[in-house]
Motif scaffolding. Structure first.
Motif, short mmCIF file in Angstrom:
data_model
loop_
_atom_site.label_atom_id
_atom_site.label_comp_id
_atom_site.label_asym_id
_atom_site.label_seq_id
_atom_site.Cartn_x
_atom_site.Cartn_y
_atom_site.Cartn_z
N PRO A 239 0.87 -1.20 -0.04
CA PRO A 239 0.04 -0.24 0.02
C PRO A 239 0.86 1.38 0.02
O PRO A 239 2.12 1.27 0.37
N PRO A 240 0.07 2.44 -0.29
CA PRO A 240 0.89 3.83 -0.41
C PRO A 240 1.65 4.03 0.97
O PRO A 240 1.00 3.72 1.94
N LEU A 241 2.89 4.29 0.89
CA LEU A 241 3.60 4.76 2.20
C LEU A 241 4.19 6.09 2.16
O LEU A 241 5.06 6.30 1.00
N LEU A 242 3.70 7.03 3.08
CA LEU A 242 4.27 8.19 3.23
C LEU A 242 5.63 8.43 3.98
O LEU A 242 5.60 7.90 5.14
N ILE A 243 6.44 9.22 3.61
CA ILE A 243 7.85 9.34 4.33
C ILE A 243 7.68 10.53 5.30
O ILE A 243 7.52 11.79 4.92
N ARG A 244 8.03 10.53 6.36
CA ARG A 244 7.99 11.54 7.42
C ARG A 244 9.16 12.45 7.00
O ARG A 244 10.30 12.27 6.58
#
Length: 281
Positions: A239-244
């Motif tokens: 699934p889509p993963l956003l980076i901090r």
């Protein structure tokens, strides 16, 4: 005022408890949770809470681990923020976010469990058959947009007071604390939109997308709207993963075999290291 059905309420209460460690307290029910959020605005009580969290995490509140106590507080508190957003966009319900009503307790590892009351319901267009009548739909969505924008702004004022207080005690950056919350909010909304099992019907997806636009609309006053990069790797099919944008400093917790290490969304990781970590999770 739109009322949710008994089944929807039962489901909401269960989801908030399971996914966001947030319980709903009855109007006449006394809380057993140790602290009110307003305690974080008073020096002595705030010091007691943060000191206990630091001990549970193996950090030194007055030393090198002090900033990590603050950033990890923000990351943990973002779970409560996600509960507020989920109740709104999935169940058309406003949770009470007043400092004296919201309560929490520590879980023994530095995390928190939360408790609040239901505030009220908001219109989801069900009686008008949202999507079937353009004029009615526009009216419902315009009113919903106004209500969510007011909730969003109130929630950010709530966070501003708390984070400024915690930052004063720990040396953590308020900007970093806000960015950690923004990341989890955007990851939550991305997950909700992508997962059919969560939204279940096209009408609910329409409302979720509408709400997400309000929660994340670009504005100098909207701390949730920060721009984040998505993880990309030729072998990643998850699934889509956003980076901090900033590290939460969780890697400072523990040592040896109990060391926390970097989170899989940490900006300190390169693409290959992140991919290998995700494969193991």
């Amino acid at each position: 005022m739109v009322r949710y059905s008994g089944n929807d309420r039962s489901e909401m209460v269960a989801v908030l408890e399971t996914s966001f460690v947030t319980s709903i307290r009855g109007a006449d029910e006394n809380s057993t949770y140790a602290f009110a959020v307003s305690d974080l605005l008073h020096d002595e009580k705030r010091g007691l809470i943060l000191h206990q969290q630091a001990l549970q995490q193996g950090l030194d509140l007055g030393g090198t681990g002090s900033v990590a106590v603050g950033t990890l507080f923000a990351k943990r508190y973002s779970v409560w923020v996600m509960a507020v957003i989920s109740a709104c966009s999935l169940y058309d319900t406003h949770l009470n976010i007043e400092d004296d009503v919201v309560r929490f307790k520590l879980n023994g590892t530095g995390g928190m469990r939360y408790e609040t009351r239901l505030e009220r319901s908001i219109d989801n267009g069900s009686e008008l058959g949202i999507g079937t009548n353009i004029d009615s739909t526009s009216e419902v969505l315009a009113q919903r947009r106004t209500e969510i924008r007011m909730l969003r702004d109130s929630l950010q004022l709530h966070l501003e007071r708390i984070f400024q207080s915690v930052a004063a005690a720990t040396g953590a950056s308020v900007r970093v604390m806000n960015e950690l919350v923004a990341h989890n909010v955007q990851q939550l909304l991305t997950q909700i939109i992508e997962d059919h099992a969560i939204w279940k019907t096209d009408k609910r997806l329409e409302l979720i997308k509408h709400d997400a636009h309000v929660w994340l609309e670009e504005s100098t006053n909207n701390t949730f709207s920060t721009r984040l990069q998505r993880f990309e790797h030729p072998e990643w099919e998850g699934p889509p993963l956003l980076i901090r944008r900033y590290c939460c400093l969780a890697y400072q917790v523990g040592s040896g075999s109990s060391a926390h290490g970097y989170c899989n969304t940490c900006p300190k990781l390169d693409s290959e290291s992140r991919w290998r970590m995700l494969l193991k999770s």
